[in-house]
Design an enzyme around this catalytic site. Structure first.
Site, short mmCIF file in Angstrom:
data_model
loop_
_atom_site.label_atom_id
_atom_site.label_comp_id
_atom_site.label_asym_id
_atom_site.label_seq_id
_atom_site.Cartn_x
_atom_site.Cartn_y
_atom_site.Cartn_z
N LYS A 112 6.30 -7.56 -0.71
CA LYS A 112 7.19 -6.51 0.03
C LYS A 112 8.77 -6.87 0.30
O LYS A 112 9.04 -7.84 -0.06
CB LYS A 112 6.52 -6.36 1.39
N TYR B 193 1.08 5.00 0.55
CA TYR B 193 0.45 4.73 2.04
C TYR B 193 -0.26 5.89 2.72
O TYR B 193 -0.34 5.86 3.75
CB TYR B 193 1.57 4.06 2.86
N PHE C 54 1.98 4.22 13.00
CA PHE C 54 3.14 3.23 12.08
C PHE C 54 3.45 3.52 10.95
O PHE C 54 4.18 2.84 10.46
CB PHE C 54 2.37 1.68 12.29
N ARG D 28 -7.17 -10.30 -2.30
CA ARG D 28 -7.16 -9.91 -0.95
C ARG D 28 -7.37 -11.22 -0.20
O ARG D 28 -6.85 -11.49 0.93
CB ARG D 28 -8.24 -9.02 -0.60
N THR E 295 -4.71 -8.66 7.40
CA THR E 295 -3.34 -7.78 7.65
C THR E 295 -2.69 -8.31 8.47
O THR E 295 -1.39 -8.28 8.37
CB THR E 295 -3.98 -6.37 8.08
N ARG F 266 -0.04 -14.98 3.70
CA ARG F 266 0.36 -14.11 4.99
C ARG F 266 0.03 -15.30 6.28
O ARG F 266 1.06 -15.43 6.98
CB ARG F 266 -0.59 -13.12 5.21
N ASN G 73 4.51 -8.29 6.60
CA ASN G 73 3.33 -9.19 5.93
C ASN G 73 3.24 -9.75 4.77
O ASN G 73 2.24 -9.75 4.15
CB ASN G 73 1.93 -8.66 6.63
N HIS H 74 1.52 -6.78 -0.54
CA HIS H 74 0.35 -5.99 -0.84
C HIS H 74 -0.69 -6.11 -1.77
O HIS H 74 -0.11 -6.54 -2.76
CB HIS H 74 1.02 -4.40 -0.92
N GLU I 253 -3.27 2.91 -7.52
CA GLU I 253 -1.96 2.13 -7.09
C GLU I 253 -1.37 1.69 -8.52
O GLU I 253 -0.17 1.90 -8.70
CB GLU I 253 -2.05 1.01 -6.04
#
Ligand code: DAT
Ligand code: MG
Length: 148
Positions: free
Chosen positions: A9, A49, A57, A85, A91, A102, A112, A115, A126
């Site tokens: 990100k 998203y 948010f 993951r 998250t 993270r 964070n 993705h 995606e």
């Protein structure tokens, strides 16, 4: 072979974490199939998203992901979706275990670092949103005999 979509990100790019993050997945034994530094257009951010459209948010999330370049990637490997993951951590970085991306580099949920697709269906969706077929490179690596 299973594929997943991972993305450093804007905070991760600004904090010079692209190399660190790529290195973790390389060392794990996964294979890079596609990658590019890009700015995400507003419409792509909203579509990516889309599942969070009704969340309070959502606006902040779209503003954040379009606030600077991201490094979008496709990785391949056995069980890569779930394992990536786990390597990312939860998250919210405040709950993420040390040793995860993270957990090691993030502080707040809004920034964070990374993705990653959360299921085979989202991986397919995606990858299709961010990459054209011809941008994905299939190639044999001899090392894979020592991993799989
Ligand atoms: P993940 O990125 O772990 O798949 P998610 O899909 O639930 O998490 O949410 C997408 C992103 O939205 C997440 O990486 C950061 C942001 N986010 C999630 N929950 C949030 C919250 N309660 N407040 C602010 N941002 C949030
Ligand atoms: Mg998600």
């Amino acid at each position: 072979m299973e594929k997943t979509f991972l993305m450093v990100k804007p905070d991760g790019v600004q904090r010079n974490l692209i190399g660190e993050i790529v290195s973790r997945f390389e060392k794990k034994g996964f294979q890079l199939v596609g990658g590019k530094l890009m700015s995400i257009p507003q419409a792509l951010a909203e579509e990516h998203y889309g599942e969070h459209k009704e969340r309070p948010f959502f606006g902040e999330l779209v503003d954040f992901i379009t606030s600077g370049p991201v490094f979008a990637m496709v990785w391949e490997g056995e069980n890569v979706i779930a394992t990536a993951r786990q390597m990312m951590g939860t998250t919210n970085p405040k709950d993420a275990a040390p040793g995860t991306i993270r957990g090691d580099f993030g502080v707040t949920v809004g920034k964070n670092i990374i993705h990653g697709s959360d299921s085979p269906a989202s991986a397919e969706r995606e990858i299709g949103l961010f990459f054209k077929e011809e941008e994905l490179v299939e190639y044999a690596k001899l090392m894979n005999e020592w991993i799989n």
